[in-house]
Design a protein around this motif. Structure first.
Motif, short mmCIF file in Angstrom:
data_model
loop_
_atom_site.label_atom_id
_atom_site.label_comp_id
_atom_site.label_asym_id
_atom_site.label_seq_id
_atom_site.Cartn_x
_atom_site.Cartn_y
_atom_site.Cartn_z
N ASP A 52 38.00 52.33 52.22
CA ASP A 52 37.04 51.30 52.63
C ASP A 52 37.72 50.08 53.27
N LYS A 53 39.02 50.18 53.49
CA LYS A 53 39.81 49.13 54.14
C LYS A 53 39.81 47.81 53.37
N VAL A 54 39.76 47.93 52.04
CA VAL A 54 39.88 46.76 51.19
C VAL A 54 41.36 46.42 51.04
N GLU A 55 41.70 45.15 51.14
CA GLU A 55 43.09 44.74 51.04
C GLU A 55 43.55 44.81 49.59
N ILE A 56 44.56 45.64 49.35
CA ILE A 56 45.11 45.79 48.00
C ILE A 56 46.63 45.72 48.07
N GLY A 57 47.25 45.40 46.94
CA GLY A 57 48.70 45.32 46.88
C GLY A 57 49.33 46.68 46.63
N ASP A 58 50.61 46.67 46.28
CA ASP A 58 51.32 47.92 46.02
C ASP A 58 50.81 48.60 44.76
N TYR A 59 50.25 47.84 43.87
CA TYR A 59 49.65 48.37 42.65
C TYR A 59 48.68 47.32 42.12
N PHE A 60 47.80 47.71 41.20
CA PHE A 60 46.86 46.76 40.63
C PHE A 60 47.60 45.80 39.70
N HIS A 61 47.42 44.51 39.95
CA HIS A 61 48.07 43.48 39.14
C HIS A 61 47.10 42.31 39.04
N ALA A 62 46.59 42.07 37.84
CA ALA A 62 45.46 41.17 37.66
C ALA A 62 45.69 39.77 38.21
N SER A 63 46.87 39.21 38.00
CA SER A 63 47.11 37.82 38.39
C SER A 63 47.18 37.63 39.90
N THR A 64 47.43 38.68 40.65
CA THR A 64 47.55 38.55 42.11
C THR A 64 46.43 39.26 42.87
N ASP A 65 45.72 40.17 42.22
CA ASP A 65 44.62 40.85 42.91
C ASP A 65 43.49 39.88 43.23
N ARG A 66 42.81 40.13 44.31
CA ARG A 66 41.63 39.33 44.64
C ARG A 66 40.52 39.63 43.65
N GLN A 67 39.60 38.67 43.50
CA GLN A 67 38.55 38.83 42.51
C GLN A 67 37.70 40.07 42.78
N ALA A 68 37.46 40.37 44.05
CA ALA A 68 36.67 41.56 44.38
C ALA A 68 37.36 42.83 43.89
N VAL A 69 38.68 42.86 44.00
CA VAL A 69 39.43 44.01 43.51
C VAL A 69 39.40 44.04 41.99
N ARG A 70 39.57 42.89 41.37
CA ARG A 70 39.50 42.82 39.90
C ARG A 70 38.17 43.37 39.40
N ASP A 71 37.09 43.03 40.09
CA ASP A 71 35.77 43.51 39.66
C ASP A 71 35.73 45.03 39.64
N HIS A 72 36.30 45.65 40.67
CA HIS A 72 36.33 47.12 40.71
C HIS A 72 37.17 47.69 39.58
N VAL A 73 38.33 47.08 39.35
CA VAL A 73 39.22 47.58 38.31
C VAL A 73 38.56 47.45 36.94
N PHE A 74 37.96 46.29 36.67
CA PHE A 74 37.30 46.11 35.37
C PHE A 74 36.12 47.06 35.20
N ASN A 75 35.44 47.41 36.29
CA ASN A 75 34.36 48.38 36.20
C ASN A 75 34.87 49.73 35.71
N VAL A 76 36.03 50.13 36.23
CA VAL A 76 36.62 51.40 35.81
C VAL A 76 37.10 51.31 34.36
N ILE A 77 37.82 50.23 34.06
CA ILE A 77 38.38 50.06 32.71
C ILE A 77 37.29 50.02 31.65
N SER A 78 36.24 49.29 31.91
CA SER A 78 35.19 49.12 30.91
C SER A 78 34.45 50.41 30.59
#
Length: 219
Positions: A52-78
């Motif tokens: 979807d061409k979302v800007e992401i880093g080399d790996y998921f890292h909460a302190s540096t990920d954008r909030q939109a990415v965090r939302d996706h990660v927390f959706n999976v984790i929860s």
């Protein structure tokens, strides 16, 4: 239960002063799971976000990920099944002998964290694999690894156990530990008690202990 995976991360620093950008708390957080399926889910999420061409880093890292990415990660984790254990150490309350060296402070925290949080799961398993996010320089990594090994040995586990220290980017299950640690850190470090992310994982927290909550002496 016969086999359990444990992934660990920490938040905070080893600086003991009141300067700006110095953490007040040091937090040790572990997540336990019966299998590593959540890692596959996070890898799929990365591929979907990249598609979807979302800007992401080399790996998921909460302190540096954008909030939109965090939302996706927390959706999976929860949506996944695992338990969270956290020990919180308010650094200004640490006695001088406890913070004599970084290794001493680190080992002290791990001693109390593993001693008490492991009661939640140790008796019901035969094999435990601990994977801890490695930190520090090469020399510090060796010191920290030796500290944790000594702590685990003191537990005198009758079951078989394995201990690995890997960079956070190497295993997606370490990303889970990173996100949970970050969410708990936000609860304690933010002046407004930021509970937004904490509330997303709160139902998975089975052990959360403020080690010096009742202490009233600041050093």
């Amino acid at each position: 239960m016969t086999k359990l995976f444990l992934f660990a991360d920490e938040a905070g620093d080893f600086t003991f002063n009141r300067n700006q950008n110095v953490s007040i708390f040091y937090i040790i957080c572990t997540v336990t799971m019966r299998d590593c399926g959540i890692g596959h889910s996070l890898l799929k999420l990365r591929r979907d976000l990249a598609w979807d061409k979302v800007e992401i880093g080399d790996y998921f890292h909460a302190s540096t990920d954008r909030q939109a990415v965090r939302d996706h990660v927390f959706n999976v984790i929860s949506a996944c099944d695992f338990d969270i254990h956290a020990t919180i150490m308010e650094k200004p309350k640490a006695q001088p002998q406890v913070r004599a060296t970084e290794q001493t402070f680190y080992k002290y925290g791990w001693h109390y964290h593993f001693r008490y949080s492991s009661k939640k799961y140790v008796k019901s398993l035969r094999e435990l694999h601990l994977t801890i996010a490695s930190i520090g320089t090469k020399k510090k990594k060796i010191d920290f690894e030796d500290a944790v090994r000594d702590v685990v040995r003191q537990k005198d586990l009758k079951n078989s156990w394995h201990l690995s220290f890997w960079p956070c980017q190497s295993d997606p299950c370490l990303w889970v530990a990173d996100y949970c640690t970050w969410a708990i850190q936000r609860k304690y470090e933010s002046s407004g008690r930021d509970l937004r992310s904490y509330n997303l994982i709160a139902d998975k927290i089975v052990y959360e202990y403020d080690l010096w909550e009742h202490g009233n002496i600041y050093y």
